[in-house]
Enzyme design. Structure first.
Site, mmCIF file in Angstrom:
data_model
loop_
_atom_site.group_PDB
_atom_site.id
_atom_site.type_symbol
_atom_site.label_atom_id
_atom_site.label_comp_id
_atom_site.label_asym_id
_atom_site.label_seq_id
_atom_site.Cartn_x
_atom_site.Cartn_y
_atom_site.Cartn_z
ATOM 1 N N ASP A 40 -10.837 136.444 26.355
ATOM 2 C CA ASP A 40 -12.400 136.312 25.806
ATOM 3 C C ASP A 40 -12.763 137.667 25.715
ATOM 4 O O ASP A 40 -11.777 138.467 25.366
ATOM 5 C CB ASP A 40 -13.288 136.092 27.447
ATOM 6 N N TYR A 159 -21.829 123.179 13.715
ATOM 7 C CA TYR A 159 -21.173 122.984 14.817
ATOM 8 C C TYR A 159 -20.869 121.305 15.333
ATOM 9 O O TYR A 159 -19.504 121.389 15.451
ATOM 10 C CB TYR A 159 -22.210 123.441 15.723
ATOM 11 N N LYS A 163 -16.508 120.837 15.545
ATOM 12 C CA LYS A 163 -15.736 120.109 16.577
ATOM 13 C C LYS A 163 -15.477 118.300 15.818
ATOM 14 O O LYS A 163 -14.447 118.337 16.405
ATOM 15 C CB LYS A 163 -17.007 119.203 17.288
ATOM 16 N N ILE A 192 -23.241 120.745 29.448
ATOM 17 C CA ILE A 192 -23.057 121.418 30.226
ATOM 18 C C ILE A 192 -23.407 121.937 31.311
ATOM 19 O O ILE A 192 -23.901 122.644 30.202
ATOM 20 C CB ILE A 192 -21.092 121.391 29.755
ATOM 21 N N THR A 194 -23.723 125.628 31.415
ATOM 22 C CA THR A 194 -23.062 126.855 31.802
ATOM 23 C C THR A 194 -23.932 127.630 30.823
ATOM 24 O O THR A 194 -25.141 127.399 30.071
ATOM 25 C CB THR A 194 -21.994 126.051 30.403
HETATM 26 P P1 NAI Z 1 -19.873 129.901 27.138
HETATM 27 O O1 NAI Z 1 -20.284 130.728 26.292
HETATM 28 O O2 NAI Z 1 -20.287 129.868 28.403
HETATM 29 O O3 NAI Z 1 -18.429 129.802 27.119
HETATM 30 C C1 NAI Z 1 -18.180 130.292 25.979
HETATM 31 C C2 NAI Z 1 -17.024 131.396 26.415
HETATM 32 O O4 NAI Z 1 -15.933 131.636 24.634
HETATM 33 C C3 NAI Z 1 -17.816 132.547 26.168
HETATM 34 O O5 NAI Z 1 -17.427 133.481 27.340
HETATM 35 C C4 NAI Z 1 -17.726 133.784 25.401
HETATM 36 O O6 NAI Z 1 -17.367 134.971 25.069
HETATM 37 C C5 NAI Z 1 -16.160 132.961 24.543
HETATM 38 N N1 NAI Z 1 -16.097 133.430 23.082
HETATM 39 C C6 NAI Z 1 -16.981 132.698 22.154
HETATM 40 N N2 NAI Z 1 -16.439 133.183 20.612
HETATM 41 C C7 NAI Z 1 -14.817 133.656 21.265
HETATM 42 C C8 NAI Z 1 -14.686 134.104 20.183
HETATM 43 N N3 NAI Z 1 -14.196 134.698 19.052
HETATM 44 N N4 NAI Z 1 -13.224 134.644 20.882
HETATM 45 C C9 NAI Z 1 -12.876 134.942 22.275
HETATM 46 N N5 NAI Z 1 -14.091 134.658 22.887
HETATM 47 C C10 NAI Z 1 -14.681 133.493 22.563
HETATM 48 O O7 NAI Z 1 -19.731 127.767 26.342
HETATM 49 P P2 NAI Z 1 -18.820 126.450 27.524
HETATM 50 O O8 NAI Z 1 -20.129 125.600 27.750
HETATM 51 O O9 NAI Z 1 -18.642 126.658 28.624
HETATM 52 O O10 NAI Z 1 -18.740 125.990 26.133
HETATM 53 C C11 NAI Z 1 -16.821 126.498 26.245
HETATM 54 C C12 NAI Z 1 -17.263 125.020 25.211
HETATM 55 O O11 NAI Z 1 -17.747 124.210 25.429
HETATM 56 C C13 NAI Z 1 -17.241 125.500 23.536
HETATM 57 O O12 NAI Z 1 -15.923 125.489 22.810
HETATM 58 C C14 NAI Z 1 -18.373 124.377 23.443
HETATM 59 O O13 NAI Z 1 -18.431 124.752 22.125
HETATM 60 C C15 NAI Z 1 -17.426 124.009 24.075
HETATM 61 N N6 NAI Z 1 -19.174 122.516 24.308
HETATM 62 C C16 NAI Z 1 -20.050 122.918 25.527
HETATM 63 C C17 NAI Z 1 -21.301 122.105 25.441
HETATM 64 C C18 NAI Z 1 -21.731 122.455 26.417
HETATM 65 O O14 NAI Z 1 -23.347 121.612 26.818
HETATM 66 N N7 NAI Z 1 -21.988 123.527 27.753
HETATM 67 C C19 NAI Z 1 -20.379 120.621 25.169
HETATM 68 C C20 NAI Z 1 -19.781 120.555 24.230
HETATM 69 C C21 NAI Z 1 -18.576 121.574 23.705
#
Ligand code: NAI
Length: 251
Positions: A40, A159, A163, A192, A194
């Site tokens: 991260d 976004y 995706k 989700i 989060t």
């Molecule tokens: P989150 O924001 O809780 O976690 C994402 C993590 O990725 C964070 O810890 C952040 O620091 C890290 N991150 C972001 N940019 C970064 C970079 N440049 N380099 C290294 N780390 C980086 O988000 P969540 O919800 O866990 O999302 C995870 C994935 O799931 C993402 O790709 C998001 O687009 C995707 N997603 C999430 C959904 C949701 O409803 N939460 C729905 C569909 C997809």
């Protein structure tokens, strides 16, 4: 269902492992025997995941890396291989949400930021992961796309475009390496629970629940289950798939 030995002896890399889906998946891999490289933006942010990985009985490697910086990605993957000797599974999950705006009002800087991380970052990770997997004779990659990878999102063009592109990248890589014992799949989460969802809804979670045909948000652990299945030997005939885990949101 946890199967303690499913990933024993395997090495898994999880990006975006400090939070949400990535954190839940890193812990799930550790619980089932994998050694896990957790990546991260900062080492500090990764500490809770590192502790949870240890508590699950796993060995973790903390990688501070911004996936928008190719040289950092290359170094992080090299460190994973130097530490654990190989890379069997890569879950390219790090991503960011956009600032809501209709297309004509999207700032170029915001467009670039979303594409640099969600698409180019995923590509750069894959490039170095695949190079290692070719050297060792195979591996498995799972990329996090989204329901927004197969449907439009009002106010979310950058976004959704990122995706959709992750799915195209996934399918093409699956074809490129189909005979090289490297499988490449995508998981498409719905809404989700989060920290990203909290930011996206501004705390009004009901707004997201109303989008879900099943009437609730998904849990990060439910995405982790699908990722583990795609990464395991039981998923051995699955490549180039974009698998929705979304409570029916994308239907
Ligand atoms: P989150 O924001 O809780 O976690 C994402 C993590 O990725 C964070 O810890 C952040 O620091 C890290 N991150 C972001 N940019 C970064 C970079 N440049 N380099 C290294 N780390 C980086 O988000 P969540 O919800 O866990 O999302 C995870 C994935 O799931 C993402 O790709 C998001 O687009 C995707 N997603 C999430 C959904 C949701 O409803 N939460 C729905 C569909 C997809």
């Amino acid at each position: 269902m946890s199967r303690p030995d499913r990933f024993t002896g395997r090495v898994a890399l999880v990006t975006g492992a400090a939070s949400g889906i990535g954190q839940a998946t890193a812990v799930a891999f550790a619980r089932e025997g994998a050694r896990v490289a957790i990546l991260d933006r900062t080492a500090d942010a990764l500490q809770p995941t590192a502790e949870a990985v240890r508590a699950a009985g796993g060995e973790g490697l903390v990688l501070a890396c911004d996936i928008a910086r190719p040289e950092q990605v290359e170094a992080a993957i090299a460190e994973t291989v130097a530490t654990f000797g190989r890379l069997d599974i890569a879950f390219n999950n790090a991503g960011i949400e956009n600032v809501a705006a209709p297309v004509a009002e999207i700032a170029l800087a915001d467009w670039d930021r979303i594409l640099d991380i969600n698409l180019r970052g995923t590509f750069v990770c894959m490039k170095h992961e695949i190079a290692q997997m070719l050297r060792q004779g195979g591996g498995v990659i799972v990329n996090t796309a989204s329901g927004a990878g197969i449907r439009g999102v009002a106010g979310g063009a950058s976004y959704a475009a990122s995706k959709h592109a992750v799915i195209g990248l996934t399918k093409s890589a699956a074809l490129d390496y189909a005979t090289a014992n490297i499988r490449v799949n995508a998981v498409l989460p719905g809404n989700i629970a989060t920290p990203m969802m909290d930011r996206f809804t501004g705390g009004d979670i009901q707004k997201a629940i109303d989008l879900e045909p099943v009437g609730r948000l998904g849990r990060p652990e439910e995405i982790a289950e699908a990722v583990l299945w795609m990464s395991a030997d039981l998923g051995a005939f699955v490549t180039g798939a974009a698998i929705s885990v979304d409570g029916g949101w994308s239907l």
